[in-house]
Design an enzyme around this catalytic site. Structure first.
Site, mmCIF file in Angstrom:
data_model
loop_
_atom_site.group_PDB
_atom_site.id
_atom_site.type_symbol
_atom_site.label_atom_id
_atom_site.label_comp_id
_atom_site.label_asym_id
_atom_site.label_seq_id
_atom_site.Cartn_x
_atom_site.Cartn_y
_atom_site.Cartn_z
ATOM 1 N N GLU A 127 0.829 -1.220 0.000
ATOM 2 C CA GLU A 127 0.000 0.000 0.000
ATOM 3 C C GLU A 127 0.855 1.259 0.000
ATOM 4 O OE1 GLU A 127 -0.605 -2.591 1.979
ATOM 5 O OE2 GLU A 127 -2.699 -3.195 1.701
ATOM 6 N N PHE A 165 -12.001 -7.535 13.687
ATOM 7 C CA PHE A 165 -10.859 -7.956 12.874
ATOM 8 C C PHE A 165 -10.536 -6.875 11.834
ATOM 9 C CE2 PHE A 165 -9.185 -10.276 9.085
ATOM 10 C CZ PHE A 165 -7.951 -10.577 9.640
ATOM 11 N N GLN A 166 -9.283 -6.477 11.797
ATOM 12 C CA GLN A 166 -8.778 -5.448 10.880
ATOM 13 C C GLN A 166 -9.506 -4.111 11.016
ATOM 14 O OE1 GLN A 166 -8.443 -7.313 6.964
ATOM 15 N NE2 GLN A 166 -6.380 -7.969 7.501
ATOM 16 N N LYS A 217 -17.821 -1.622 5.341
ATOM 17 C CA LYS A 217 -18.154 -2.674 4.374
ATOM 18 C C LYS A 217 -19.660 -2.719 4.093
ATOM 19 C CE LYS A 217 -16.911 -7.450 3.336
ATOM 20 N NZ LYS A 217 -16.249 -8.667 3.807
ATOM 21 N N MET A 256 23.481 10.237 3.635
ATOM 22 C CA MET A 256 23.224 11.496 4.332
ATOM 23 C C MET A 256 23.473 11.345 5.834
ATOM 24 S SD MET A 256 22.664 14.586 3.826
ATOM 25 C CE MET A 256 21.739 15.242 2.464
HETATM 26 C C1 LIG Z 1 11.645 6.444 6.171
HETATM 27 C C2 LIG Z 1 12.892 7.162 6.553
HETATM 28 N N1 LIG Z 1 13.717 6.630 7.472
HETATM 29 C C3 LIG Z 1 14.859 7.272 7.819
HETATM 30 C C4 LIG Z 1 15.190 8.462 7.245
HETATM 31 C C5 LIG Z 1 16.466 9.208 7.652
HETATM 32 N N2 LIG Z 1 17.379 9.283 6.504
HETATM 33 C C6 LIG Z 1 17.468 10.381 5.722
HETATM 34 S S1 LIG Z 1 18.561 10.182 4.466
HETATM 35 C C7 LIG Z 1 18.962 8.643 4.983
HETATM 36 C C8 LIG Z 1 19.980 7.828 4.231
HETATM 37 C C9 LIG Z 1 19.516 7.457 2.879
HETATM 38 O O1 LIG Z 1 20.437 6.550 2.303
HETATM 39 P P1 LIG Z 1 20.351 6.230 0.768
HETATM 40 O O2 LIG Z 1 18.973 5.891 0.394
HETATM 41 O O3 LIG Z 1 21.375 5.221 0.420
HETATM 42 O O4 LIG Z 1 20.682 7.633 0.105
HETATM 43 P P2 LIG Z 1 22.070 8.454 0.149
HETATM 44 O O5 LIG Z 1 21.956 9.470 1.246
HETATM 45 O O6 LIG Z 1 23.167 7.479 0.380
HETATM 46 O O7 LIG Z 1 22.153 9.101 -1.189
HETATM 47 C C10 LIG Z 1 18.245 8.294 6.130
HETATM 48 C C11 LIG Z 1 18.374 7.014 6.846
HETATM 49 C C12 LIG Z 1 14.266 8.986 6.307
HETATM 50 N N3 LIG Z 1 14.473 10.165 5.732
HETATM 51 N N4 LIG Z 1 13.148 8.301 5.954
#
Ligand SMILES: Cc1ncc(C[n+]2csc(CCOP(=O)(O)OP(=O)(O)O)c2C)c(N)n1
Ligand SMILES: [Mg+2]
Length: 579
Positions: free
Chosen positions: A70, A132-133, A182, A491
């Site tokens: 989803e 349920f659900q 439903k 990041m």
């Molecule tokens: C759902 C979610 N969980 C955690 C984060 C925190 N977060 C921001 S950037 C990042 C790293 C992303 O890594 P990647 O997808 O490899 O991209 P890169 O920064 O290496 O280009 C994280 C964990 C987020 N933004 N969204």
């Protein structure tokens, strides 16, 4: 926001011509056709079985896309909405189906995307019994929707659906949820329906107050250091052309927010690029030193402003926004203009504003552009992420629809894939949801089937919704999936290197899947590219290939996104700027 929905007198809907039994769910199919929906993203389950049965039996003109999660459906709907300007439509079942949508609904709320989301619900008589659900969709989604409904009488369905599409797409767009028990979709409606909506509490102001427009015009005439800040509101209002005319007529420099990219041509000499945490030196300094800052359709988000105390300290601020709640929220604003951006710009274009005397300012900006351009390293061992994006830009003439996930690659894409056209940029801004980019690309490709869609991902975020790869095969979607693979939560790694003394806590991905084999297991073409010198040929192969491709580009792990405004710092205090 309080929206009071009062029904007008009842009307009779034209009845179906067949002798089939017509349920609430059948009625819903008709209403979706009437709302001119062409694509629905969804996933079935118990509480929406009557709706999926109606879909099976109906000869409705829209297509239903079965995503594999989803979250994939709602992110795809956001991508679709972003590139078409039309509402994205989603169906999910009750309980886990609905809760799997929550991140996407929040994302759409933060980034003002028009969505209409149908969730199944347990039957009316068991609501509140932990059936349920069962999940309290109304309660859960109240803070993350523009509006939400639970239908308790099937004859309300036509009014509710009409209102939902109206609310989602007008004023400041946003997500609207319709929770359908439903027994409502199974009900056999007959005779009288509520078809007309009546929303006295919801009348968005679109026309600018003429006196406020005069104030903006006067401020421009007097300005010595004017700057336009263009946000996504320009795009929602379809006002890119008016913005260009306005900026060019008075030679006003333009900075963009992350989500406003494409609202002004990035290669225009008046464009200073993106401002904010990873904005260009020239854009950030222009904002900082401006004496007149005209914000059009941006919400002064903290990733843009940095420390509020240092934000545009000498500027008179004018703010054009369709949502009055945004004006003055973060930044004191001398000239508020509550309006649709297109109507406000049209009104400003009609004023005969005297040219501001700002040649010295324009010269200073040009000098900054020359002295402090974006810069990056190259390496023998791995690919430079910035140069990869420049090469993608070149190979696609800057004309592709680009979707990104969240992280370093997102910021590099914003900096290096210069957009000249509106509605080609799809990224998760306010919520910054990893897992967004790839399903959003699928939605974008459904929305604009004849255009090139490039999905730029990090190696980590791509893994959050890679199950949707199957859709590329199933629907023959020619999306070019690029994984900028630094074997890291890049990041997070950058922040740990800069602010946590290189303690790389849980941010290095020593193990990643073999993305080529992964692509192949879904019946797709996979590619792996490791060296800078191989990039051009790989891109040529990728873009010449007639179909979807998943390409794993091994980029420099230690590369950082610069410039950067450290948290708590002012917009002028950038690190990573070199002359
Ligand atoms: C759902 C979610 N969980 C955690 C984060 C925190 N977060 C921001 S950037 C990042 C790293 C992303 O890594 P990647 O997808 O490899 O991209 P890169 O920064 O290496 O280009 C994280 C964990 C987020 N933004 N969204
Ligand atoms: Mg990464």
């Amino acid at each position: 926001m309080t929206l009071k929905a009062e029904a007008k007198p009842k009307q009779t809907l034209p009845s179906k011509t067949t002798n089939e039994v017509r349920t609430g769910a059948d009625l819903l199919m008709e209403l979706l056709v009437e709302a001119e929906v062409d694509t629905v993203f969804g996933y079935p389950g118990g509480a929406v079985l009557p709706i999926y049965d109606a879909l099976y039996r109906s000869n409705a003109s829209f297509k239903h896309i079965l995503t594999r999660h989803e979250q994939g459906a709602i992110f795809a709907a956001e991508g679709y909405a972003r590139v078409t300007g039309k509402p994205g439509v989603v169906i999910a079942t009750s309980g886990p189906g609905a809760t799997n949508l929550i991140t996407g609904i929040t994302d759409a709320m933060m980034d003002s995307l028009p969505l209409v989301i149908f969730t199944g619900q347990v039957a009316n008589h068991v609501i509140g019994t932990d059936a349920f659900q069962e999940s309290d969709v109304l309660g859960i989604t109240t803070p993350i929707t523009k509006y939400n409904y639970q239908v308790d009488d099937v004859t309300d369905l036509p009014r509710v659906v009409k209102e939902a599409f109206h609310i989602a797409t007008t004023g400041r767009p946003g997500p609207v949820v319709i929770d359908i028990p439903k027994n409502i979709s199974e009900a056999l409606p007959s005779g009288e329906f509520n078809t007309d909506f009546y929303l006295p509490g919801y009348q968005p102001t679109t026309k600018p107050n003429p006196l406020q427009i005069v104030k903006v015009a006067d401020a421009i005439e007097k300005a010595k250091r004017p700057v336009l800040l263009a946000g996504a509101g320009v795009l929602f209002a379809d006002a890119a052309e008016e913005l260009k005319q306005f900026a060019e007529k008075y030679r006003l420099p333009v900075v963009n927010t992350l989500l406003g990219l494409g609202s002004f041509p990035g290669s225009n000499e008046l464009s200073l690029g993106m401002a904010g945490m990873h904005g260009s030196y020239t854009a950030n300094m222009a904002v900082y030193e401006s004496d007149l800052l005209i914000n059009i359709g941006a919400r002064f988000d903290d990733r843009l402003t940095g420390n509020l105390q240092h934000f545009a300290p000498t500027a008179k601020v004018a703010h054009i926004d369709i949502d009055p709640a945004e004006i003055g929220k973060n930044i004191p604003t001398e000239i508020p203009v509550v309006a649709d951006a297109k109507l406000a710009l049209e009104a400003l274009l009609k004023k005969n504003i005297k040219q501001p005397n700002h040649e010295a300012w324009m010269e200073k900006i040009a000098q900054n552009k020359r002295d402090y351009p974006l810069w990056h390293n190259l390496s023998d061992e791995a690919i430079s992420p910035q140069s990869l994006l420049q090469k993608i830009h070149k190979a696609t003439n800057g004309e592709a629809i680009v979707t990104t996930d969240v992280g370093q690659h997102q910021m590099w894409a914003a900096q290096y894939y210069t957009l000249d056209k509106p509605h080609n940029w799809v990224s998760s801004g306010g919520l910054g949801s990893m897992g967004f980019g790839f399903p959003a690309a699928i939605g974008a490709q459904f929305g604009r089937p004849n255009e090139l869609v490039i999905s730029i991902n990090g190696d980590a975020g791509f893994q959050m919704n890679l199950q949707e790869l199957l859709l590329l095969k199933q629907w023959d979607l020619p999306v070019k999936v690029i994984i900028m693979n630094n074997s890291a939560l890049g990041m997070v790694r950058q922040w740990q290197e800069t602010f946590y003394e290189e303690r790389y806590s849980e941010s290095l991905l020593d193990i990643n899947p073999d993305f080529v084999k992964l692509a192949e297991s879904y019946g797709l073409k996979g590619m792996k590219v490791e060296k800078e010198e191989d990039v051009e040929a790989a891109l040529k192969e990728m873009f010449e290939y007639d179909g979807p491709v998943v390409a794993d580009f091994r980029i420099i792990q230690k590369e950082k996104v610069y410039p950067m405004i450290a948290p708590g710092k002012g917009i002028q205090e950038m690190i990573g700027v070199t002359k």
